[in-house]
Scaffold this active site. Structure first.
Site, PDB file in Angstrom:
ATOM      1  N   HIS A 165      13.116  15.513 -11.235  1.00  0.00           N
ATOM      2  CA  HIS A 165      13.559  15.424  -9.823  1.00  0.00           C
ATOM      3  C   HIS A 165      12.486  14.772  -8.946  1.00  0.00           C
ATOM      4  O   HIS A 165      12.406  15.052  -7.748  1.00  0.00           O
ATOM      5  CB  HIS A 165      13.922  16.795  -9.253  1.00  0.00           C
ATOM      6  CG  HIS A 165      14.801  17.617 -10.147  1.00  0.00           C
ATOM      7  ND1 HIS A 165      16.171  17.561 -10.082  1.00  0.00           N
ATOM      8  CD2 HIS A 165      14.492  18.474 -11.148  1.00  0.00           C
ATOM      9  CE1 HIS A 165      16.685  18.377 -11.005  1.00  0.00           C
ATOM     10  NE2 HIS A 165      15.684  18.931 -11.671  1.00  0.00           N
ATOM     11  N   SER A 286       0.621 -10.533   1.132  1.00  0.00           N
ATOM     12  CA  SER A 286       1.576 -10.633   2.231  1.00  0.00           C
ATOM     13  C   SER A 286       1.162 -11.788   3.123  1.00  0.00           C
ATOM     14  O   SER A 286      -0.028 -12.029   3.337  1.00  0.00           O
ATOM     15  CB  SER A 286       1.567  -9.320   3.016  1.00  0.00           C
ATOM     16  OG  SER A 286       2.007  -9.533   4.333  1.00  0.00           O
ATOM     17  N   LYS A 292      -2.367  -6.190   2.100  1.00  0.00           N
ATOM     18  CA  LYS A 292      -1.318  -5.894   1.107  1.00  0.00           C
ATOM     19  C   LYS A 292      -1.576  -6.508  -0.267  1.00  0.00           C
ATOM     20  O   LYS A 292      -2.093  -7.606  -0.400  1.00  0.00           O
ATOM     21  CB  LYS A 292       0.045  -6.421   1.595  1.00  0.00           C
ATOM     22  CG  LYS A 292       0.601  -5.777   2.820  1.00  0.00           C
ATOM     23  CD  LYS A 292       0.995  -4.318   2.627  1.00  0.00           C
ATOM     24  CE  LYS A 292       2.166  -4.127   1.676  1.00  0.00           C
ATOM     25  NZ  LYS A 292       3.401  -4.705   2.209  1.00  0.00           N
TER      26      LYS A 292
END
Ligand code: ARG
Length: 467
Positions: A165, A286, A292
């Site tokens: 989960h 990016s 990034k």
């Protein structure tokens, strides 16, 4: 290769029956040359086998055979080196090759299509093409599996949280986690080999749909082309695209597995997880945000699986309403199949590079896995070994976990203070103890994983040998 020349003229191979020329709109919709020309080698290979068979059964003489074979060689060279001049009437690769062979070999060339239809020809070409392509894709799957195995061996005793989960459940060895993806790929290899077997049946000799009045020999031509079997029913032979659907399913399932691996790498590369760092060569930046480093390869592995699913469902939709035998709808089989093979090849190579170069941040992984709650089931099993029924042991540990979460203290302190446990229990909460305690075969602990790594290496060697 040269583009098609000139307006549509009256030179189509089927023009005898027609008085008028085809409309441009018909040609634009009907022609498949732009994509089926990538099967030119298979088309020529099939034609070589076909004319040798024709000579064998007396439908061509030796001179005619050698004139056609010479013309086929020249046509192949022209197609391979880009000097082949396509003309407007070349509807597909089959008509283009036959037209050129007839130009080069004269009257003998006009006998090339004896006892054959494009319906059995196209199915033959596609089967030949697919059989080779699947061998290449399976080789690339094995490359990725080898990369996963290398990284798993290298990972040694490094562990991380296992999840259910997406909630931390129990620690597992990193090697075990990587191998889970590796074993899924073993099943893909099986499916790809199975698809190859299904593709490897010759439809040549089925003709347009009913076979031939001529003494052609489908078995000898199938042998010459290395097919394992020959069609049993000519109607089925020219209508059957199960082998395309089988290959698309095998590739789609592979795509789904690569997507799931990709999804984990995306998560693991996030600042929140921090389990991996990406190599510069296998990540992107990016255009705006200087900080990034993006896991585009893993995202595209995830994204491209949608396209594979689309190809499979698209083909099934194309097939489902078709009456026997050949229908032009079947021309829609090739673009999805070609794209599925190309897409799988692209994704596999990039993912192999990514897996090979990624850095696993062992300290971050282990820190995340060292929560004392991760060993909760081990505490319960400790009580089981002392004769406490599991359900009761579960309740005892659950109570301690709840009290700890409510702020009563560290789980280890509550265990020490609990009447239910003796002094041995607290060692189970030491970092690394939970994973070391997983002893069962196929489980996440070191001894079982060592056995697993050997079994996996043996499986890879066997699959490589299947070639
Ligand atoms: N280009 C066609 C295809 O890909 C070849 C078969 C054409 N057969 C026909 N009867 N028109 O399916």
């Amino acid at each position: 290769m040269n583009q098609k020349q000139g307006p549509k003229d009256a030179k189509q191979l089927w023009r005898g029956r027609f008085e008028g020329a085809p409309a441009d709109a018909l040609a634009a919709l009907n022609d498949s040359l732009s994509f089926d020309r990538r099967m030119f080698r298979e088309d020529i290979e099939g034609s070589r086998a076909h004319v040798r068979m024709l000579e064998g059964v007396g439908l061509l003489d030796g001179d005619e055979l050698s004139a056609i074979l010479t013309a086929l060689d020249s046509t192949e060279t022209e197609l391979a080196d880009g000097t082949f001049e396509f003309v407007a009437s070349d509807e597909d690769i089959h008509t283009a090759v036959e037209r050129r062979v007839t130009e080069l070999a004269g009257d003998a060339g006009a006998k090339l299509h004896t006892g054959r239809s494009r319906n059995d020809q196209v199915a033959t070409d596609l089967r030949l093409w697919l059989r080779a392509e699947l061998a290449s894709v399976s080789g690339r799957v094995l490359d990725l599996q080898e990369a996963l195995l290398r990284r798993a061996v290298e990972a040694g005793d490094v562990y991380l949280p296992g999840y259910t989960h997406l909630q931390q459940a129990q620690p597992v060895l990193l090697a075990h986690h990587l191998m889970a993806h590796g074993w899924a790929l073993c099943r893909d290899i099986d499916r790809i080999f199975e698809a190859k077997v299904r593709a490897n049946v010759s439809p040549l000799g089925a003709g347009a749909l009913a076979g031939s009045s001529l003494p052609i020999d489908p078995h000898s031509v199938a042998d010459a082309l290395g097919f394992d079997a020959v069609f049993d029913n000519s109607l089925d032979a020219v209508s059957d695209r199960d082998f395309v659907a089988d290959a698309l399913y095998a590739l789609t399932m592979l795509g789904v597995h690569l997507s799931r691996l990709g999804e984990e790498l995306v998560l693991w590369a996030s600042a929140e997880f921090g389990f991996v760092s990406l190599d510069d060569a296998f990540s992107t930046g990016s255009s705006m945000l200087p900080q990034k480093k993006n896991p585009d390869i893993a995202e595209l592995a995830r994204g491209k699986s949608g396209r594979l699913i689309g190809h499979l469902t698209g083909l099934l939709a194309t097939l489902k309403g078709l009456p026997l035998a050949y229908n032009k709808d079947l021309q829609e089989d090739k673009e999805p199949l070609f794209d599925a093979c190309d897409t799988s090849t692209l994704v596999l190579s990039a993912m192999t590079g990514m897996v090979d170069t990624i850095t696993f941040n062992a300290a971050t992984m282990q820190e995340a896995a060292d929560s004392q709650y991760a060993a909760a089931v081990d505490l319960a099993e400790y009580l089981v070994c002392q004769g406490v029924p599991f359900r009761q042991a579960h309740a005892v540990v659950g109570d301690l976990v709840r009290r700890s979460l409510d702020g009563e203290g560290e789980l280890a302190d509550l265990v020490v203070g609990s009447d239910a446990f003796d002094e041995g229990a607290v060692a189970l909460l030491e970092p690394g103890a939970a994973v070391a305690n997983r002893r069962t075969a196929g489980g996440a602990g070191p001894a079982a994983v060592a056995v697993q790594l050997e079994a996996f290496a043996d499986q890879l060697a066997a699959d490589r040998a299947r070639g």
